[in-house]
Design an enzyme around this catalytic site. Sequence first.
Site, short mmCIF file in Angstrom:
data_model
loop_
_atom_site.label_atom_id
_atom_site.label_comp_id
_atom_site.label_asym_id
_atom_site.label_seq_id
_atom_site.Cartn_x
_atom_site.Cartn_y
_atom_site.Cartn_z
N ALA A 6 -21.05 125.81 17.00
CA ALA A 6 -19.87 126.62 17.29
C ALA A 6 -20.33 127.98 17.80
O ALA A 6 -21.02 128.71 17.08
CB ALA A 6 -19.01 126.77 16.04
N MET A 7 -19.95 128.31 19.03
CA MET A 7 -20.44 129.52 19.68
C MET A 7 -19.27 130.44 20.01
O MET A 7 -18.48 130.17 20.91
CB MET A 7 -21.24 129.16 20.94
N SER A 8 -19.17 131.54 19.26
CA SER A 8 -18.04 132.46 19.42
C SER A 8 -18.20 133.37 20.62
O SER A 8 -17.23 133.98 21.08
CB SER A 8 -17.89 133.31 18.16
N ASP A 12 -24.52 136.39 16.45
CA ASP A 12 -24.87 135.54 15.32
C ASP A 12 -24.84 134.06 15.69
O ASP A 12 -25.79 133.31 15.41
CB ASP A 12 -23.93 135.80 14.14
N SER A 13 -23.75 133.63 16.31
CA SER A 13 -23.65 132.21 16.66
C SER A 13 -24.65 131.85 17.76
O SER A 13 -25.13 130.71 17.83
CB SER A 13 -22.22 131.86 17.10
N LEU A 32 -14.52 127.79 20.68
CA LEU A 32 -13.17 127.48 20.26
C LEU A 32 -12.19 128.49 20.86
O LEU A 32 -12.28 129.69 20.58
CB LEU A 32 -13.07 127.49 18.74
N CYS A 101 -9.35 130.11 8.21
CA CYS A 101 -9.98 129.62 9.44
C CYS A 101 -11.18 128.73 9.11
O CYS A 101 -11.35 127.66 9.71
CB CYS A 101 -10.41 130.79 10.32
N GLY A 125 -22.72 130.55 12.86
CA GLY A 125 -23.49 131.77 12.66
C GLY A 125 -23.21 132.46 11.35
O GLY A 125 -23.51 133.66 11.20
N CYS A 199 -8.92 138.83 13.57
CA CYS A 199 -9.15 138.57 15.00
C CYS A 199 -7.86 138.51 15.80
O CYS A 199 -7.84 138.86 16.98
CB CYS A 199 -9.95 137.28 15.18
#
Length: 362
Positions: A6-8, A12-13, A32, A101, A125, A199
Amino acid sequence: MRVLAAMSGGVDSAVAAARAVDAGHDVVGVHLALSREPAGERTGARGCCTVEDAHDARRTADVLGVPFYVWDLSARFATDVVDVFTAEYAAGRTPNPCLLCNQRIKFSALLDRALALGFDAVATGHYARIAPGPDGRPALHRAADRVKDQSYVLSVVPAARLAHALFPLGDAVDKAAVRAEAAERGLAVAGKPDSHDICFVPDGDTRGWLARRLPPQRPGPVVDTAGQVVGSHDGAAGHTVGQRRGLRLGTPAPDGRPRYVLDVSVATNTITVGSAEDLGVDRVAGTGPVWCGPPAQPGAVVGVQVRAHGEEVPGTVTEAGERLVVALHRPVRGVAPGQTAALYDGDRVVGSATVEAAGRDR
């Protein structure tokens, strides 16, 4: 293993995905899309899920040489996180959207889809560790970096789902080391600011955001612990236990000290205020326990944490069935219904429950 990272779009991710590649996993990156109307760019450290974030995630995937996709989970996010968050405040409770979430999106909707597509695990992350528990099975533990530790917001994820989780940053020394690693890897997000606050409330004005979405509110009284009216409010919903600012108090406290919200009653449209000492509770009761490993048993001494970066205090479990009750060994201030109480055994996360009540036994 086949791993879905999962890459935001943040650092970190990005480093977590890179470490998963280094570990020899077959990695695919996914961003996402959680906002129905994403902004084009982030504003400083506020907000996330913008078009810019998606592009940053894609550029990281290109550097790592892994496939990359964008999955639209905005409808699920709106229903399972935003709508629940709003409804909880409307009921006078104080939810944590990050826990919602993690529980309902990243380790439910995302993990279910990943497993259906043949992936073995989801990598994120988060700063947390998976290590053997007392029964030998994988269990959630605090991160090596206690400052960045995010095990609290993962405490709502049950053991069966944690078995499919990878947290490559769990042993990171600190955030500075992660940024340095990102720079060494040539990742453009190395210096990107962390996102703060909620967010989906990018301007940070949670009360203003709620006011635009909650049903019309009615003015009501603010009372002290003796039941005397000391002020008024424009609507009980949206206030939270421990709140100090934004209270319209026409009568000062007898000792002149600040007063805080002790209770929010939507049913009576009343807010009760008192001193900082009045906020202290030594008993926490919660519903819907989630266990990250073997369930706690009555009589067990555990660490209790009720905020993402709050103090852990010792307590004794007195009830651990469908309802979890813990007697705290020393008072904790500002515990609100709707928050999550996470239980620890040393660094290991035992489980969690949603706070339904808190009070004093002595």
